[in-house]
Enzyme design. Structure first.
Site: not given
Ligand code: GLU
Length: 419
Positions: A106, A146
């Site tokens: 992340k 996100d």
């Molecule tokens: N940000 C989204 C999550 O928290 C998607 C992450 C992604 O698609 O890699 O799951």
């Protein structure tokens, strides 16, 4: 939002709770509770008025035992190193619960994007992409949208990376616009898995979801899509929704699309004229409804607020909306909580489909995407229930972490340590 709980400590507690049901050594557990590495950088970018803006940014690569690190990048003034570490860990267990071949990562930039022009945001995003370049790649680490990021930011990251690497590699990020290699169904995927989880949860409890009352906290991409699909595909009544401006309520049911159109026009849900009353976020979270969907940020419900929650079922669309203390209280009070790492896993699952399509240079129909997504979520739901019933896990969250931790542990044990 309360700021009592540190999300990274919450994550570690959730993993420790699950470890009681998994044969894992204390040493290995340390590995699964901590990130492999965290990039911390300060992006220096010229602003429109000629001054220099300096923005702290992070990328945490939590665990890569099951595949490339995977997870979004958020732009928010509240981003911290510990928050990004927690969010990257949640991605590891989320990808394992739905059994897609990724680890977890992340990223985040400490910024309120509303204060900057599109040109400034582009320079900031490209500056971050330059810092990320040595760490990312379709087989290394694959960012995605996100909070406060979307197709536009992903397209900039992809373009910066491909330009500097002198290559074509659309799978380096997911959540792109369709024209840049995005997947059909990706934008609504997180809301869709929230809807599917709610459907499966009510069916597990032998309860009718049609006509059930629903409150949704957070009306961005995830909350608004979840509200629309829960209303349109399940026939439930969305009686209250909120955003940071406050909540709107109509006991007879709101029109989720009309509220969204109002928010798009005015910037917030407050003032929506189809509501019978308005109140604050805490009132929404404690409304007497059949289903509550927190779809905003971490720590929306702490131990104190949990005592006043009146919903029977909670489906977590946000990451980490309940603190561990809230979990304990809700368990005592028999409120069923279906965890984020299952309920909002639709986003990363369709990111996985996007990545597969990118690698194949072949695109799927929306029907195929939605069918495959449903299969992944329903299988994951059934696996979680199976674990919950056979191991006597205290709640669905711990059951989900047991399933996930076992998968991560097996991948680690199969490959062994090197050197
Ligand atoms: N940000 C989204 C999550 O928290 C998607 C992450 C992604 O698609 O890699 O799951």
């Amino acid at each position: 939002m309360t700021d009592a709980a540190n999300p990274f400590e919450s994550l570690q507690e959730q993993i420790e709770d699950a470890a009681e049901y998994v044969e894992v050594s204390a040493d290995a557990l340390e590995r699964f509770k901590n990130p492999e590495r965290v990039l911390e950088t300060n992006l220096s970018v010229e602003l429109d008025d000629g001054s220099l803006g300096v923005f702290r940014a992070y990328r945490s690569q939590f665990n890569g035992d099951r595949g490339p690190y995977k997870g979004g990048i958020r732009y928010h003034p509240g981003v911290t190193r510990d928050e990004v570490k927690a969010l990257s860990g949640w991605m590891v267990y989320k990808c394992a619960v739905v059994d897609i071949p990724y680890g977890g990562g992340k990223g985040g930039i400490v910024i309120d994007p509303r204060q900057y022009s599109a040109a400034e945001l582009e320079r900031i995003t490209r500056a971050f992409a330059v810092e990320l370049r040595p760490l990312i790649g379709e087989d290394r680490d694959v960012p995605a949208p996100d909070v406060n990021t979307g197709q536009r930011e992903m397209n900039w990251i992809k373009d910066t990376y491909e330009t500097l690497e002198n290559t074509t590699e659309p799978g380096v990020v997911t959540g792109k616009a369709i024209e840049s290699g995005g997947s059909r169904g990706r934008v609504e995927a997180t809301g869709r898995s929230t809807m599917l989880t709610a459907r499966e949860a009510f069916s597990y409890f032998d309860r009718e979801i049609e006509g059930a009352s629903v409150a949704v906290q957070g009306y961005g991409n995830v909350g608004s899509v979840a509200a629309r699909l829960i209303d349109a595909e399940l026939g439930a009544d969305v009686v209250a929704v909120s955003d940071s401006s406050g909540a709107v309520h109509d006991p007879e049911g709101l029109d989720p699309d009309a509220v969204k159109a109002f928010k798009n026009e005015t910037g917030s849900v407050s003032g929506y004229d189809g509501a019978t009353e308005e109140f604050g976020n805490d009132e929404l979270l404690t409304l007497d409804v059949d289903l509550l969907v927190p779809a905003a940020l971490e720590n929306a419900i702490d131990g104190d607020l949990a005592r006043d929650v009146e919903a029977d079922v909670i489906v977590e669309a946000a990451n980490g909306p309940l603190t561990p203390a809230a979990d304990d209280v809700l368990r005592e009070r028999d409120v069923a909580v279906f965890p984020d790492i299952l309920a909002n896993a639709g986003g990363v699952t369709v990111s996985y489909f996007e990545w597969v399509q990118n690698r194949q240079r072949f695109s799927w129909t929306k029907e195929r995407v939605n069918e495959e997504l449903e299969r992944h979520i329903v299988e994951a739901f059934d696996g979680l229930i199976d674990c919950y019933e056979s191991y006597g896990a205290p709640n669905f969250r711990t059951a989900a972490y047991v399933v996930a931790l076992r998968r991560v542990l097996s991948a680690y044990e199969e490959s062994g340590s090197w050197p």
